[in-house]
Write an enzyme that holds these catalytic residues in place. Structure first.
Site, short mmCIF file in Angstrom:
data_model
loop_
_atom_site.label_atom_id
_atom_site.label_comp_id
_atom_site.label_asym_id
_atom_site.label_seq_id
_atom_site.Cartn_x
_atom_site.Cartn_y
_atom_site.Cartn_z
N HIS A 324 2.72 2.64 -0.40
CA HIS A 324 2.60 1.35 0.29
C HIS A 324 2.57 0.17 -0.68
O HIS A 324 2.75 -0.98 -0.27
CB HIS A 324 1.34 1.35 1.17
CG HIS A 324 1.51 0.57 2.44
ND1 HIS A 324 2.25 -0.59 2.52
CD2 HIS A 324 1.04 0.81 3.69
CE1 HIS A 324 2.22 -1.04 3.76
NE2 HIS A 324 1.50 -0.21 4.49
N ARG A 325 2.34 0.43 -1.96
CA ARG A 325 2.37 -0.65 -2.94
C ARG A 325 3.80 -1.10 -3.24
O ARG A 325 4.02 -2.20 -3.75
CB ARG A 325 1.70 -0.18 -4.24
CG ARG A 325 0.25 0.22 -4.09
CD ARG A 325 -0.27 0.86 -5.35
NE ARG A 325 0.46 2.06 -5.70
CZ ARG A 325 0.23 2.79 -6.80
NH1 ARG A 325 -0.73 2.44 -7.63
NH2 ARG A 325 0.94 3.87 -7.04
#
Length: 351
Positions: A324-325
């Site tokens: 998700h980064r």
């Protein structure tokens, strides 16, 4: 007592004369001295001698019985609240202080280190190989710090099955006859990454690194664990070339004939367990890659066609595990939409 009545050196004579007698000090402090405290106490055989009182304990008002019980139970009298006359510590107070205190609500005791017990019916304990240790370390590095999230699509695999049958009809001697459904998936995954380049990236502390080439990792199960050989610059390879390279790398990986640089790095990985009968699954990202695709088997099932008729269809499930980064939900959805379009129109992969 003999030491107290002996005369000290002249330098200390003055100090001794001005200092109040110890007995008087104890009486002023309210300490009741038992007769036996002035006599030399006999120690019964096998019974430990009572340890000397600390200064803080000597100043506490307590009955002789309370002092004896405190010494036996190891209770510090200075920490006991006395309930007797003028705050005197009684035997009951000492025994109450010696009892274990109940835990406070909402406060859990410190966890104890678990002791390993033999498992029920344990037959053997197999030490980890170097490869299994490496896999364990890398997966912990991935699953713990990397914020995974998952997206899933079902592909209409009927066009893939038709394209595969058409290539196979060219004869077993033809190169294209060896192209499998998984080869189509690999090619589609690469082309989708070219069309959605933001997913071809990884997280690096304070930056996102976007790769110029699509280095495709392929998960290969071997006897000792798992390897992910890499097809370098896969965006420049045709479907046939990807098929040949994938088979060669997988074969050498299973026979342990790979160079370390051949299974290091990679932009993302494709893991396919469809050939082992798995309908669908989600995989753990291989750090520092930004995502991994998990491909299940093709299943026959009733589906509704464009004419609202129930017909026999082929469906294949694909899961995308994302860091998700690097990849947000919307970006992952755009990539999967492109991947679906390519797989449901396999003629685009033959160009």
């Amino acid at each position: 007592e003999q030491a107290e009545t002996e005369k000290s050196a002249p330098a200390k004579a003055e100090e001794k004369e001005t200092a109040p007698p110890q007995e008087k000090k104890d009486v002023e402090a309210g300490v009741s001295l038992a007769p036996e405290s002035r006599e030399k106490k006999r120690v019964e055989p096998g019974r430990p001698a009572r340890p000397p009182l600390q200064e803080s304990e000597a100043r506490v008002k307590a009955s002789p019985v309370a002092r004896r019980i405190a010494a036996e139970l190891g209770v510090n009298l200075a920490s006991v609240n006395g309930t007797g006359p003028e705050g005197r510590v009684t035997e009951t107070d000492v025994r109450a202080a010696a009892k274990p205190k109940p835990e406070k609500a909402g406060v859990s005791p410190a966890p104890k280190q678990p002791t390993r017990l033999p498992l029920q019916g344990e037959g053997a304990r197999i030490n980890l190989s170097g490869m299994r240790k490496g896999i364990a370390e890398r997966l912990v590095q991935s699953k713990a710090p990397v914020p995974h999230f998952y997206l899933n699509i079902d592909i209409d695999a009927s066009p893939l099955m038709e394209a595969r049958a058409e290539l196979k009809s060219a004869g077993e001697d033809a190169d294209t006859s060896k192209i499998t459904v998984n080869d189509f998936v690999l090619k589609a995954a690469v082309m989708a990454a070219v069309r959605v380049p933001k997913v071809n990236a990884s997280f690096d502390n304070d930056a996102i690194v976007q790769y110029a080439d699509v280095d495709l990792g392929i998960a290969v199960a071997i006897e000792d664990g798992l390897l992910t050989p890499v097809i370098r610059a896969a965006q420049n390879k045709s479907l046939r070339e990807i098929s040949e390279l994938a088979k060669d790398l997988a074969n050498r990986a299973r026979n342990k004939r790979m160079k370390p640089e051949e299974f290091q790095g990679g932009s993302f990985t494709v893991s396919n367990l469809g050939g082992m009968g798995i309908d669908s699954f989600s995989a753990i990202i291989n750090p520092p890659q930004g995502f991994i695709l998990a491909v299940g088997k093709i299943n026959k099932m009733p589906v509704i066609d464009n004419c609202d008729q129930v017909v026999v269809g082929h469906r294949m499930s694909i899961w995308m595990s994302c860091d998700h980064r690097v990849i947000d939900g919307a970006l992952g959805a755009v990539y999967l939409k492109e991947l679906r379009h390519l797989l449901e129109n396999p003629a685009l992969l033959l160009v």
